[in-house]
Design a protein around this motif. Structure first.
Motif, PDB file in Angstrom:
ATOM      1  N   LYS A 194      14.318  13.173  -5.759  1.00  6.75           N
ATOM      2  CA  LYS A 194      13.059  13.122  -5.018  1.00  6.75           C
ATOM      3  C   LYS A 194      12.002  12.352  -5.790  1.00  6.75           C
ATOM      4  O   LYS A 194      11.238  11.562  -5.224  1.00  6.75           O
ATOM      5  N   THR A 195      11.959  12.558  -7.105  1.00  5.96           N
ATOM      6  CA  THR A 195      11.016  11.819  -7.943  1.00  5.96           C
ATOM      7  C   THR A 195      11.335  10.331  -7.921  1.00  5.96           C
ATOM      8  O   THR A 195      10.448   9.483  -7.820  1.00  5.96           O
ATOM      9  N   GLU A 421      16.635  19.742  -9.034  1.00 12.34           N
ATOM     10  CA  GLU A 421      15.278  19.351  -8.639  1.00 12.34           C
ATOM     11  C   GLU A 421      14.948  20.000  -7.293  1.00 12.34           C
ATOM     12  O   GLU A 421      15.707  19.865  -6.334  1.00 12.34           O
ATOM     13  N   ASP A 423      11.573  20.391  -4.681  1.00 12.01           N
ATOM     14  CA  ASP A 423      10.199  19.982  -4.368  1.00 12.01           C
ATOM     15  C   ASP A 423       9.590  19.116  -5.475  1.00 12.01           C
ATOM     16  O   ASP A 423       8.418  19.263  -5.853  1.00 12.01           O
ATOM     17  N   GLY A 424      10.395  18.189  -6.011  1.00  9.28           N
ATOM     18  CA  GLY A 424       9.897  17.257  -7.020  1.00  9.28           C
ATOM     19  C   GLY A 424       9.782  17.832  -8.414  1.00  9.28           C
ATOM     20  O   GLY A 424       9.397  17.131  -9.346  1.00  9.28           O
ATOM     21  N   THR A 494      15.457  26.089  -0.971  1.00  9.12           N
ATOM     22  CA  THR A 494      15.451  24.947  -0.065  1.00  9.12           C
ATOM     23  C   THR A 494      15.727  25.404   1.360  1.00  9.12           C
ATOM     24  O   THR A 494      16.258  26.488   1.589  1.00  9.12           O
TER      25      THR A 494
END
Length: 549
Positions: A194-195, A421, A423-424, A494
């Motif tokens: 996500k990052t 990971e 939510d970032g 998630t």
């Protein structure tokens, strides 16, 4: 030029010195120094800076310091470049005390002075000291920020490196290509998809061109974060592809177990006129090994020597041993090792050892273990694997003997850890971890997974536990492996059906691999697990590796 009696001047020697430094020829550099004195140019500030730089690059720091000390302009205004070159040289030589001494004695400093010193501390692993200097800098430029991002990432502090990168963006500093590549590399190392997607979005929104460097880094990031399809799309959009770009894409297909795609990519690369190197052959041999293509693997191994005159390295030999071992052809693997033109190292015997573990060949495992302990008596791997093999067949006295030997030699097992990971934010777990703020929920969820998996036919593979203990206790020992904890956390954190991506520093054990398959089916969730060897995509109760790992 000299033969034609054309006299060199102050503008000539810096370029000749630069060429000498690039060739790493200290003798030639000293001869040029004599010529500089002969032509009366030794006091020219431009020439002196080039002389110091040359001596630094050929690792003659003593001579660099001597030229510096003899420089009449060193304490005058405008001499900052001379000081910076020497400070940079001290840092590269690892003499941070001298570098700091010079830094504090400078008549004036610029951002280059600070950046050189900070880079020296970061390269040496003195991260706190580097951070302290970074905070003290009166003016930070893009090089300063890049030095910090790269420094943290190179020292394994990938999350801190990414934190610095986003702080940089928040302060309105536009990154350069090296900053972006370092940040994407950090994402790749810890599986922070996500990052990485966020960085990709930033690049697209801020006019960054998908050049060779950035394109290659994006392909690498997506492949190592488990999204091989997006890696392939970015690869197709990258117009300037060099050997490294192709190599990264072939590696990506290989570690995801996609042999056909890796082979197609390899052939397409050759059709563009780019000749493969040793790294590309490592990638294609890895693809063969992970998919059981023994005949193809041997063909490529011979082709690299016969068709491209590339001499195999120890890594290439290791992959052939791995190729035979995974296919259960242990005697072929041993014969190959014994016929090698170079002495097999620890990794070669380790590859055979792993194959013996998978195929339960105790006699050959003992031979491999003996060689491993001779080569690296302090390495835990040979002891742990041998214990596993003995435990698998119930030879508990031998397990205990190995454990006693480990203890007497001061050998400690590497701890297993896993990243996930959400939510970032990257969360890390170690085996038996209770430090996470949601530990109670995680263990409850894990217990729920195991109970339901049992109803579906799951049986804990307790042979993966070393100790001679009761079956129930063995199950408890298996239950807290780091990848299982990461899985449970992913499922409670998630949305239902959202892909869960986990990165593990060791090879996934058989029991965890089995439970992941059941978990993917029960939760209707794809689970992507990257271990030290390859990717495993668990979906609907099956794994992309086809249980060939």
């Amino acid at each position: 030029m000299l033969r034609l009696s054309v006299r060199p001047d102050r503008l000539t020697f810096p370029f000749v010195l630069k060429s000498s430094a690039a060739l790493l020829t200290g003798g030639l550099g000293r001869a040029l120094h004599c010529e500089i004195v002969k032509f009366g140019l030794e006091l020219d500030s431009f020439v002196r800076v080039s002389l110091v730089d040359m001596y630094v690059k050929v690792e003659a720091l003593g001579l660099a310091l001597q030229v510096f000390e003899e420089s009449p302009e060193k304490n005058k205004s405008g001499s900052v470049l001379l000081w910076n070159v020497l400070i940079n040289g001290c840092c590269k030589a690892g003499d941070l005390i001298k570098a700091m001494e010079l830094f504090e004695a400078m008549p004036e400093r610029n951002s280059g002075s600070w950046n050189s010193l900070i880079n020296g501390f970061m390269r040496k692993g003195c991260l706190d000291r580097g951070m302290e200097l970074f905070h003290k800098m009166p003016e930070k430029n893009v090089v300063s920020w890049t030095t910090m991002v790269t420094g943290f990432s190179q020292n394994g502090e990938h999350e801190k490196g990414l934190s610095i990168f986003f702080r940089m963006l928040d302060e309105g500093v536009r990154p350069n290509d090296l900053t972006v590549v370092s940040a994407l590399s950090a994402c790749a190392k810890i599986g922070a998809l996500k990052t990485g997607v966020g960085i990709h979005t930033y690049l697209s929104s801020n006019g960054f061109w998908l050049n060779r460097e950035i394109g290659t880094a994006l392909v690498d990031m997506y492949a190592k974060c488990g999204n091989i399809e997006t890696a392939s799309r970015v690869f197709s959009k990258t117009k300037e592809k060099d050997l490294l770009t192709w190599s990264v894409m072939i590696w990506g297909w290989a570690i995801h177990g996609c042999f056909e795609e890796a082979l197609q990519c390899f052939e397409k690369m050759k059709s563009t006129g780019i000749k493969p190197d040793g790294a590309v052959f490592l990638a294609i041999l890895t693809a063969c090994s992970h998919s059981g293509q023994v005949k193809q693997g041997l063909y490529f191994f011979n082709s690299m020597r016969l068709d491209y005159s590339i001499e195999p390295t120890m890594k290439h030999y290791t992959l052939i041993v791995d190729l035979f071992g995974r296919a259960g052809r242990l005697h072929d693997a041993l014969s190959f090792i014994q016929s090698m033109p170079i002495n097999p190292d620890f990794v070669i015997w380790g590859a055979l050892f792993c194959a013996c573990r998978a195929h339960k060949n105790i006699e050959m495992a003992e031979l491999a273990s003996e060689r491993l302990q001779q080569l690296e008596p302090k390495h835990s791997g040979s002891y742990v694997f041998l214990s596993n093999i003995y435990a698998g067949v119930g030879r508990w006295d031998d397990v205990e003997r190995v454990r006693v030997t480990m203890k007497s030699r001061g050998v400690e097992k590497d701890p297993g850890w896993s990243y996930i990971e959400v939510d970032g934010q990257v969360h890390s777990f170690v085996a038996g971890d209770h430090s996470h703020e949601h530990a109670e929920e995680i263990y409850l969820k894990l217990e729920d997974i195991k109970v339901n998996a049992r109803l579906q036919g799951y049986m804990p593979e307790t042979e993966w536990v070393l100790h001679n203990i009761e079956e129930e206790e063995k199950e408890d020992a298996l239950g807290s492996h780091s990848e299982k904890l990461a899985l449970a956390f992913g499922l409670i954190s998630t949305a239902p059906g959202m892909t869960i991506r986990i990165v593990k520093n060791l090879r996934v054990c058989g029991d965890c691999h089995s439970l992941m398959k059941y978990a993917s089916k029960m939760s209707h969730t794809e689970i992507v697990l990257r271990d030290i060897k390859r990717f495993h995509h668990f979906k609907d109760g099956a794994c992309s590796c086809g249980d060939y790992w």
